[in-house]
Scaffold this active site. Structure first.
Site, PDB file in Angstrom:
ATOM      1  N   ASP A  14      32.166  -9.281  16.290  1.00 37.05           N
ATOM      2  CA  ASP A  14      31.900  -8.881  14.910  1.00 37.05           C
ATOM      3  C   ASP A  14      31.572 -10.103  14.054  1.00 37.05           C
ATOM      4  O   ASP A  14      32.056 -11.208  14.326  1.00 37.05           O
ATOM      5  CB  ASP A  14      33.144  -8.152  14.358  1.00 37.05           C
ATOM      6  CG  ASP A  14      32.821  -7.363  13.092  1.00 37.05           C
ATOM      7  OD1 ASP A  14      31.632  -7.190  12.779  1.00 37.05           O
ATOM      8  OD2 ASP A  14      33.772  -6.932  12.417  1.00 37.05           O
TER       9      ASP A  14
ATOM     10  N   HIS B 211      22.281 -11.848  14.796  1.00 38.16           N
ATOM     11  CA  HIS B 211      22.292 -11.205  16.114  1.00 38.16           C
ATOM     12  C   HIS B 211      21.698 -12.139  17.170  1.00 38.16           C
ATOM     13  O   HIS B 211      22.196 -12.212  18.288  1.00 38.16           O
ATOM     14  CB  HIS B 211      21.537  -9.873  16.071  1.00 38.16           C
ATOM     15  CG  HIS B 211      22.163  -8.870  15.144  1.00 38.16           C
ATOM     16  ND1 HIS B 211      23.527  -8.640  15.123  1.00 38.16           N
ATOM     17  CD2 HIS B 211      21.630  -8.050  14.202  1.00 38.16           C
ATOM     18  CE1 HIS B 211      23.790  -7.716  14.211  1.00 38.16           C
ATOM     19  NE2 HIS B 211      22.666  -7.357  13.632  1.00 38.16           N
TER      20      HIS B 211
ATOM     21  N   LEU C  48      32.019 -11.910  38.427  1.00 44.18           N
ATOM     22  CA  LEU C  48      32.390 -11.213  37.183  1.00 44.18           C
ATOM     23  C   LEU C  48      31.600  -9.921  36.995  1.00 44.18           C
ATOM     24  O   LEU C  48      30.386  -9.892  37.225  1.00 44.18           O
ATOM     25  CB  LEU C  48      32.083 -12.153  35.998  1.00 44.18           C
ATOM     26  CG  LEU C  48      32.253 -11.553  34.599  1.00 44.18           C
ATOM     27  CD1 LEU C  48      33.732 -11.486  34.226  1.00 44.18           C
ATOM     28  CD2 LEU C  48      31.487 -12.381  33.549  1.00 44.18           C
TER      29      LEU C  48
HETATM   30  C1  FPP Z   1      28.465  -7.238  14.980  1.00 44.55           C
HETATM   31  O1  FPP Z   1      28.042  -7.964  13.881  1.00 44.55           O
HETATM   32  C2  FPP Z   1      27.464  -7.167  16.004  1.00 44.55           C
HETATM   33  C3  FPP Z   1      26.745  -6.046  16.358  1.00 44.55           C
HETATM   34  C4  FPP Z   1      26.871  -4.732  15.750  1.00 44.55           C
HETATM   35  C5  FPP Z   1      25.728  -6.104  17.377  1.00 44.55           C
HETATM   36  C6  FPP Z   1      26.067  -7.055  18.472  1.00 44.55           C
HETATM   37  C7  FPP Z   1      24.832  -7.469  19.027  1.00 44.55           C
HETATM   38  C8  FPP Z   1      24.610  -8.651  19.587  1.00 44.55           C
HETATM   39  C9  FPP Z   1      25.592  -9.731  19.777  1.00 44.55           C
HETATM   40  C10 FPP Z   1      23.264  -8.911  20.039  1.00 44.55           C
HETATM   41  C11 FPP Z   1      22.837  -8.055  21.168  1.00 44.55           C
HETATM   42  C12 FPP Z   1      23.584  -8.335  22.397  1.00 44.55           C
HETATM   43  C13 FPP Z   1      23.037  -8.314  23.613  1.00 44.55           C
HETATM   44  C14 FPP Z   1      23.876  -8.489  24.822  1.00 44.55           C
HETATM   45  C15 FPP Z   1      21.583  -8.196  23.769  1.00 44.55           C
HETATM   46  P1  FPP Z   1      27.772  -7.201  12.532  1.00 44.55           P
HETATM   47  O2  FPP Z   1      26.304  -6.993  12.408  1.00 44.55           O
HETATM   48  O3  FPP Z   1      28.587  -5.953  12.495  1.00 44.55           O
HETATM   49  O4  FPP Z   1      28.280  -8.253  11.502  1.00 44.55           O
HETATM   50  P2  FPP Z   1      28.867  -7.968  10.035  1.00 44.55           P
HETATM   51  O5  FPP Z   1      30.117  -7.185  10.224  1.00 44.55           O
HETATM   52  O6  FPP Z   1      29.114  -9.343   9.515  1.00 44.55           O
HETATM   53  O7  FPP Z   1      27.800  -7.234   9.280  1.00 44.55           O
END
Ligand code: FPP
Length: 246
Positions: free
Chosen positions: A20, A37, A131
């Site tokens: 997050d 991201h 893994l």
């Molecule tokens: C949380 O940050 C992250 C997500 C909802 C998406 C996670 C995605 C990635 C790490 C990239 C894609 C991964 C792969 C393996 C291709 P948030 O956007 O909720 O952050 P915030 O809470 O600060 O808005």
């Protein structure tokens, strides 16, 4: 240095992570959310490699929740594009590190191209024995439990089993995680203290670790720190301390 404090006999077998804070990290730098991201994918690479090197058996990453489909279309599209690009880019790393890719979630909802490439990579890594990297993609725990209940109800309806024969194991066996042991440790980044519809059934006895770090700034050292913290805990599974120490 936390890595030196780790001993193999106190390592968790399965670590699950709620990644997050990508958006807030980007905002802090004055950048658009998508950059968060992109940076988050670099962290995924680092932490997966660290987990493989340590010999962990399972690493489950909450990559995209069912609720994330409700984000603005540009952001959803950007994450899906990132997924396709990451699949192409990370294939050699997964192969080199003997990592097997698994998925939990509703892959039917993924755009065609992303789904095909994703399922192909899962197929290609199926023989790897190191893994297991489990991506929770289009996943939510309530969705999973509902689907499991439907499958069980169909079995009862068709006479394959009786309602009174349903046990905890029946539910476990009907989850998308049927072949995966429960997480020993859950890590959530970004200073939020929530489970957010993630592995509600499977986290029953998991240790929880929360850190203020945003996911893009969660380094290997932060990961080792969480593992050292875990190693110092006593897991009692409802028993007394004396019973555990016998
Ligand atoms: C949380 O940050 C992250 C997500 C909802 C998406 C996670 C995605 C990635 C790490 C990239 C894609 C991964 C792969 C393996 C291709 P948030 O956007 O909720 O952050 P915030 O809470 O600060 O808005």
């Amino acid at each position: 240095m936390y890595k030196e404090q780790l001993t193999t006999d106190r390592l968790p077998e399965h670590v699950a992570i709620i990644m997050d804070g990508n958006g807030r990290w980007a905002k802090k730098q004055g950048l658009a959310r998508v950059f968060g991201h992109q940076k988050g994918v670099e962290t995924v690479h680092e932490i997966t490699t660290a987990a493989a090197e340590l010999g962990l058996k399972y690493l489950t990453l909450y990559t995209f929740s069912t609720e994330n489909w409700n984000r603005p279309k540009e952001e959803v599209d950007a994450i899906m594009t990132l997924l396709v690009d990451t699949i192409a880019k990370e294939r050699p790393t997964l192969m080199k590190n003997n990592v097997r890719l698994l998925t939990i979630g509703d892959t039917n909802r993924l755009p065609d191209e992303a789904r095909k490439k994703y399922l192909q990579l899962i197929d290609d890594t199926a023989g790897n024995t190191g893994l297991s990297l489990v991506l929770a993609l289009s996943y939510s725990s309530r969705w999973e439990i509902t689907e499991a209940m439907k499958r069980i109800a169909h079995k009862v309806e068709s006479g394959e089993m009786k309602a009174d024969d349903i046990t905890e194991q029946t539910l476990t066996d009907n989850m998308t995680t049927a072949c995966i042991p429960d997480p020993d440790l859950l890590i959530r980044t970004s200073g939020e203290y929530r489970i957010s519809n993630f592995l509600l059934w499977q986290l029953a006895y998991s240790e929880m670790y929360f850190t203020d770090c945003y996911w893009p700034e969660f380094t290997r050292e932060e990961f080792y720190k969480a593992l050292v913290d875990y190693a110092q805990r006593e897991r009692r599974f409802g028993k007394t301390s004396e019973q555990i120490q016998k």
